[in-house]
Design a protein around this motif. Structure first.
Motif, PDB file in Angstrom:
ATOM      1  N   ILE A  23      10.981  19.408 -17.800  1.00 30.74           N
ATOM      2  CA  ILE A  23      12.123  20.220 -17.371  1.00 30.74           C
ATOM      3  C   ILE A  23      12.289  20.127 -15.861  1.00 30.74           C
ATOM      4  O   ILE A  23      13.409  20.013 -15.338  1.00 30.74           O
ATOM      5  N   ALA A  24      11.171  20.138 -15.141  1.00 27.34           N
ATOM      6  CA  ALA A  24      11.220  20.114 -13.680  1.00 27.34           C
ATOM      7  C   ALA A  24      11.884  18.849 -13.150  1.00 27.34           C
ATOM      8  O   ALA A  24      12.696  18.912 -12.224  1.00 27.34           O
ATOM      9  N   VAL A  25      11.543  17.698 -13.722  1.00 35.02           N
ATOM     10  CA  VAL A  25      12.119  16.457 -13.210  1.00 35.02           C
ATOM     11  C   VAL A  25      13.619  16.384 -13.498  1.00 35.02           C
ATOM     12  O   VAL A  25      14.402  15.878 -12.679  1.00 35.02           O
ATOM     13  N   ARG A  26      14.016  16.901 -14.646  1.00 34.76           N
ATOM     14  CA  ARG A  26      15.446  16.904 -14.983  1.00 34.76           C
ATOM     15  C   ARG A  26      16.221  17.776 -13.993  1.00 34.76           C
ATOM     16  O   ARG A  26      17.289  17.375 -13.495  1.00 34.76           O
ATOM     17  N   ARG A  27      15.691  18.948 -13.693  1.00 36.34           N
ATOM     18  CA  ARG A  27      16.379  19.846 -12.771  1.00 36.34           C
ATOM     19  C   ARG A  27      16.351  19.298 -11.344  1.00 36.34           C
ATOM     20  O   ARG A  27      17.309  19.473 -10.581  1.00 36.34           O
ATOM     21  N   ALA A  28      15.263  18.647 -10.972  1.00 33.18           N
ATOM     22  CA  ALA A  28      15.182  18.063  -9.630  1.00 33.18           C
ATOM     23  C   ALA A  28      16.216  16.952  -9.459  1.00 33.18           C
ATOM     24  O   ALA A  28      16.863  16.848  -8.401  1.00 33.18           O
ATOM     25  N   LEU A  29      16.396  16.138 -10.482  1.00 34.57           N
ATOM     26  CA  LEU A  29      17.397  15.081 -10.405  1.00 34.57           C
ATOM     27  C   LEU A  29      18.802  15.676 -10.368  1.00 34.57           C
ATOM     28  O   LEU A  29      19.673  15.185  -9.638  1.00 34.57           O
ATOM     29  N   ARG A  30      19.025  16.743 -11.133  1.00 35.98           N
ATOM     30  CA  ARG A  30      20.332  17.410 -11.106  1.00 35.98           C
ATOM     31  C   ARG A  30      20.642  17.926  -9.700  1.00 35.98           C
ATOM     32  O   ARG A  30      21.768  17.827  -9.207  1.00 35.98           O
ATOM     33  N   LEU A  31      19.609  18.487  -9.037  1.00 37.36           N
ATOM     34  CA  LEU A  31      19.782  18.975  -7.672  1.00 37.36           C
ATOM     35  C   LEU A  31      20.121  17.830  -6.722  1.00 37.36           C
ATOM     36  O   LEU A  31      21.023  17.954  -5.881  1.00 37.36           O
ATOM     37  N   PHE A  32      19.425  16.714  -6.858  1.00 30.74           N
ATOM     38  CA  PHE A  32      19.701  15.529  -6.028  1.00 30.74           C
ATOM     39  C   PHE A  32      21.146  15.095  -6.197  1.00 30.74           C
ATOM     40  O   PHE A  32      21.854  14.834  -5.213  1.00 30.74           O
ATOM     41  N   MET A  33      21.608  15.033  -7.423  1.00 31.06           N
ATOM     42  CA  MET A  33      22.968  14.596  -7.694  1.00 31.06           C
ATOM     43  C   MET A  33      23.987  15.592  -7.135  1.00 31.06           C
ATOM     44  O   MET A  33      25.034  15.192  -6.618  1.00 31.06           O
ATOM     45  N   SER A  34      23.693  16.877  -7.231  1.00 32.71           N
ATOM     46  CA  SER A  34      24.645  17.884  -6.761  1.00 32.71           C
ATOM     47  C   SER A  34      24.837  17.822  -5.257  1.00 32.71           C
ATOM     48  O   SER A  34      25.894  18.200  -4.742  1.00 32.71           O
ATOM     49  N   GLN A  35      23.814  17.353  -4.533  1.00 29.30           N
ATOM     50  CA  GLN A  35      23.930  17.222  -3.084  1.00 29.30           C
ATOM     51  C   GLN A  35      24.622  15.925  -2.675  1.00 29.30           C
ATOM     52  O   GLN A  35      25.100  15.798  -1.542  1.00 29.30           O
TER      53      GLN A  35
END
Length: 226
Positions: A198-210
């Protein structure tokens, strides 16, 4: 005619079929790495696990490096398939979603296949430049990433002056680092609040949102009906 091989003490023998020696050797290699680590791997032990003579592997692989390169080629085939499946599940008209899907497909595959990930990631274990399939498939993924970013840039969702090559490098380093941290067991110290998947999925989502601007909405007021 089939031979049998003993995988390890106490195991039931497994059949080895002469028509698939390469596949048997690759499978044996992965098994031994998972059990003892790549540092302890030898071609002799691979042959023993596969149930063939010590010299048999050298009919196909001139060295341990060549054998590990074949494992990496198998890994790349499977990684490419995983990425393609992930991309097929998102809206084909949204380049940002497809770009993120490449990263998610990579992360999910790497975490599910840590041994293959270890081999394909290490340029000290394999001869990457000698393998046309590794070079071609790796290049195809990179080119797809550049193409998707170019489309996002054309849509106004990415800054017009951003260097796409550097952005692809940053994205690649980001997902590789996340995969490496998850596989090497760093998340309990760095992010203990949720499972690594779950953590890696959310971290990638954060990267994309920026990185990516959301799709533009039509904010014009609707015309009044006459």
């Amino acid at each position: 005619m089939a031979k049998t091989s003993v995988t390890k003490a106490g195991d039931q023998p497994k059949p080895y079929h002469h028509g698939n020696l390469v596949g048997a050797l690759i499978s044996a290699t992965v098994e031994l790495i998972e059990e003892h680590g790549v540092e302890q791997l030898s071609v002799r032990e691979v042959a023993k696990r596969a149930g063939v003579s010590p010299g048999a592997p050298f009919r196909h692989f001139r060295s341990k490096t060549a054998l590990l390169t074949a494992v990496a080629e198998q890994a790349m085939d499977r990684l490419t398939e995983a990425v393609a499946r992930a991309v097929s599940d998102v809206d084909s008209t949204d380049p940002a979603a497809a770009f993120e899907a490449i990263g998610q497909g990579y992360l999910e595959w790497a975490m599910a296949n840590p041994t293959h990930f270890q081999i394909i990631s290490s340029r000290t274990l394999i001869d990457f430049e000698a393998s046309s399939s590794l070079r071609d498939q790796n290049g195809a993924i990179r080119e797809k990433m550049v193409e998707l970013l170019a489309r996002a840039q054309h849509q106004g969702r990415l800054a017009p002056d951003v260097d796409l090559d550097h952005l692809v490098l940053a994205a690649r380093a980001y997902v590789y680092g996340l995969a490496r941290m998850a596989i090497d067991g760093h998340f309990p110290e760095w992010h203990p609040s949720e499972p690594p998947a779950i953590a890696v999925r959310r971290a990638l989502r954060l990267f994309m949102s920026q990185m990516i601007v959301p799709p533009r909405c039509d904010l014009r007021k609707p015309k009044k009906s006459s």
